[in-house]
Design a protein around this motif. Sequence first.
Motif, PDB file in Angstrom:
ATOM      1  N   THR A  17       0.827  -1.196   0.000  1.00 18.41           N
ATOM      2  CA  THR A  17       0.000   0.000   0.000  1.00 18.41           C
ATOM      3  C   THR A  17       0.865   1.252   0.000  1.00 18.41           C
ATOM      4  O   THR A  17       1.830   1.359   0.766  1.00 18.41           O
ATOM      5  N   SER A  18       0.503   2.197  -0.895  1.00 21.75           N
ATOM      6  CA  SER A  18       1.119   3.526  -0.995  1.00 21.75           C
ATOM      7  C   SER A  18       2.601   3.483  -1.353  1.00 21.75           C
ATOM      8  O   SER A  18       3.320   4.459  -1.126  1.00 21.75           O
ATOM      9  N   ARG A  19       3.054   2.393  -1.919  1.00 19.38           N
ATOM     10  CA  ARG A  19       4.441   2.322  -2.380  1.00 19.38           C
ATOM     11  C   ARG A  19       4.490   2.471  -3.889  1.00 19.38           C
ATOM     12  O   ARG A  19       3.663   1.905  -4.604  1.00 19.38           O
ATOM     13  N   VAL A  20       5.430   3.250  -4.372  1.00 26.27           N
ATOM     14  CA  VAL A  20       5.577   3.484  -5.798  1.00 26.27           C
ATOM     15  C   VAL A  20       6.547   2.456  -6.366  1.00 26.27           C
ATOM     16  O   VAL A  20       7.690   2.334  -5.905  1.00 26.27           O
ATOM     17  N   TYR A  21       6.076   1.707  -7.352  1.00 25.56           N
ATOM     18  CA  TYR A  21       6.901   0.721  -8.046  1.00 25.56           C
ATOM     19  C   TYR A  21       7.253   1.284  -9.421  1.00 25.56           C
ATOM     20  O   TYR A  21       6.362   1.646 -10.200  1.00 25.56           O
ATOM     21  N   THR A  22       8.508   1.342  -9.712  1.00 23.04           N
ATOM     22  CA  THR A  22       8.980   1.726 -11.048  1.00 23.04           C
ATOM     23  C   THR A  22       9.862   0.594 -11.552  1.00 23.04           C
ATOM     24  O   THR A  22      10.925   0.313 -10.996  1.00 23.04           O
ATOM     25  N   HIS A  23       9.389  -0.055 -12.594  1.00 24.59           N
ATOM     26  CA  HIS A  23      10.094  -1.245 -13.078  1.00 24.59           C
ATOM     27  C   HIS A  23       9.865  -1.375 -14.572  1.00 24.59           C
ATOM     28  O   HIS A  23       8.828  -0.949 -15.105  1.00 24.59           O
ATOM     29  N   THR A  24      10.834  -1.955 -15.231  1.00 20.97           N
ATOM     30  CA  THR A  24      10.748  -2.197 -16.666  1.00 20.97           C
ATOM     31  C   THR A  24      10.415  -3.662 -16.911  1.00 20.97           C
ATOM     32  O   THR A  24      11.119  -4.555 -16.436  1.00 20.97           O
ATOM     33  N   GLU A  40       9.979  -3.331 -24.382  1.00 23.71           N
ATOM     34  CA  GLU A  40       9.886  -3.194 -22.930  1.00 23.71           C
ATOM     35  C   GLU A  40       8.788  -2.197 -22.586  1.00 23.71           C
ATOM     36  O   GLU A  40       8.478  -1.300 -23.370  1.00 23.71           O
ATOM     37  N   LEU A  41       8.234  -2.386 -21.399  1.00 22.97           N
ATOM     38  CA  LEU A  41       7.185  -1.507 -20.904  1.00 22.97           C
ATOM     39  C   LEU A  41       7.611  -0.989 -19.538  1.00 22.97           C
ATOM     40  O   LEU A  41       7.752  -1.764 -18.597  1.00 22.97           O
ATOM     41  N   HIS A  42       7.845   0.305 -19.441  1.00 20.04           N
ATOM     42  CA  HIS A  42       8.273   0.910 -18.185  1.00 20.04           C
ATOM     43  C   HIS A  42       7.040   1.447 -17.470  1.00 20.04           C
ATOM     44  O   HIS A  42       6.339   2.326 -17.981  1.00 20.04           O
ATOM     45  N   LEU A  43       6.781   0.909 -16.285  1.00 22.48           N
ATOM     46  CA  LEU A  43       5.580   1.257 -15.539  1.00 22.48           C
ATOM     47  C   LEU A  43       5.942   1.862 -14.195  1.00 22.48           C
ATOM     48  O   LEU A  43       6.924   1.458 -13.559  1.00 22.48           O
ATOM     49  N   ALA A  44       5.134   2.817 -13.787  1.00 25.57           N
ATOM     50  CA  ALA A  44       5.188   3.380 -12.438  1.00 25.57           C
ATOM     51  C   ALA A  44       3.826   3.130 -11.811  1.00 25.57           C
ATOM     52  O   ALA A  44       2.804   3.635 -12.297  1.00 25.57           O
ATOM     53  N   ARG A 188      13.092 -11.322   4.481  1.00 22.76           N
ATOM     54  CA  ARG A 188      14.287 -10.733   3.864  1.00 22.76           C
ATOM     55  C   ARG A 188      14.352 -11.014   2.376  1.00 22.76           C
ATOM     56  O   ARG A 188      14.954 -10.244   1.622  1.00 22.76           O
ATOM     57  N   PHE A 189      13.729 -12.113   1.937  1.00 27.70           N
ATOM     58  CA  PHE A 189      13.807 -12.522   0.540  1.00 27.70           C
ATOM     59  C   PHE A 189      12.522 -12.196  -0.222  1.00 27.70           C
ATOM     60  O   PHE A 189      12.268 -12.775  -1.281  1.00 27.70           O
ATOM     61  N   ARG A 190      11.716 -11.303   0.302  1.00 27.41           N
ATOM     62  CA  ARG A 190      10.461 -10.948  -0.362  1.00 27.41           C
ATOM     63  C   ARG A 190      10.751 -10.262  -1.693  1.00 27.41           C
ATOM     64  O   ARG A 190      11.780  -9.604  -1.856  1.00 27.41           O
ATOM     65  N   PRO A 191       9.880 -10.441  -2.682  1.00 22.78           N
ATOM     66  CA  PRO A 191      10.115  -9.810  -3.991  1.00 22.78           C
ATOM     67  C   PRO A 191      10.011  -8.296  -3.901  1.00 22.78           C
ATOM     68  O   PRO A 191       9.099  -7.763  -3.248  1.00 22.78           O
ATOM     69  N   ARG A 192      10.921  -7.629  -4.559  1.00 17.78           N
ATOM     70  CA  ARG A 192      10.947  -6.166  -4.549  1.00 17.78           C
ATOM     71  C   ARG A 192      10.059  -5.558  -5.613  1.00 17.78           C
ATOM     72  O   ARG A 192       9.670  -4.394  -5.488  1.00 17.78           O
ATOM     73  N   PHE A 193       9.755  -6.305  -6.671  1.00 15.67           N
ATOM     74  CA  PHE A 193       8.945  -5.796  -7.757  1.00 15.67           C
ATOM     75  C   PHE A 193       7.866  -6.823  -8.085  1.00 15.67           C
ATOM     76  O   PHE A 193       8.036  -8.020  -7.831  1.00 15.67           O
TER      77      PHE A 193
END
Length: 327
Positions: A17-24, A40-44, A188-193
């Motif tokens: 919640t309320s976290r901005v993800y910027t990933h390609t 590629e698709l760059h999404l925020a 600790r190993f949770r996915p970041r994106f």
Amino acid sequence: MDKPIGKVRIRLSTLETSRVYTHTYPLLVLSPSGVKKMGELHLAIRFTTSSLINVLFTYSRPLLPKMHYAQPLSIVQQEILRHQAVQLVAQRLGRMEPPVRREVVEFMSDARSHLWSMRRSKANFFRLMQVFSGVIAAGKWFGDVCQWKNPVTTVLVHVLFIMLVFYPDLILPTIFLYMFLIGLWNYRFRPRFPPHMNTRISYADVAHPDELDEEFDTFPTSRSPDLIRMRYDRLRHVAGRIQTVVGDIATQGERLQSLLSWRDPRATAMFLIFCLITAIILYVTPFQVIELCLGFFWMRHPRFRHKVPSAPANFFRRLPAKTDSLL
């Protein structure tokens, strides 16, 4: 026809919640020639909510309306309904400006996912194996404990087993505490994106060209009879292995049923005598003593084990099944 350029699926529940993800995200397309990267698709992305309590409460609500559980649809009806839904959406989007072609709707809705695919079958099989990998690993670990490959670990398991037998109230708290600690360790190993299309788990990068050609074939097929004969023989081979596994599982269940069905009079009589003696022993003996005896017998030292199967295993394997009546 419009050619697919790939797609990206992002499940909202995987976003914090309320976290901005910027990933390609790579746009991958599977074609008869293999996997191809179209771009590629760059999404925020940012997931927000006005009430966190309502979001948490959504997890407890059913996915479908009540009518779908009171009068559930059959598998055939679900397939027909899914096909009709794709057709209606394609017709409606085809009248938009600019229009959306039918092949776009079918590609985005996975309209061909129910068709046979050797690649998808392999992917689902290895997905199933990965799901049960934890159970298999736990079984191997317990087998090493029973074989005394690490005496220190085996002794600690014996001590824990004795504690749980004499204090059974600690069994459930220990299990849930163990899962809690595992969850904290995995934090600790949770996915970041958010996850994207994975060619490895889809077995798209190692698929045989003929398997891809079969997957993209029309329905009904438009290939030559010789090629269809080869694919049919291959399908029979795979289906035969599946048939054997299903038959083995059914055989084990039928052997369990035959314990009390008197199909084998001698086996049923011995099992009934065993049940009577076991009931008397369990009545007069404290349950903790029974647990200790069974646990110590199961984890006994290899020098007290025999290489041949045990008597109960031999007895079970000799029970009759309905395979004797199959043509």
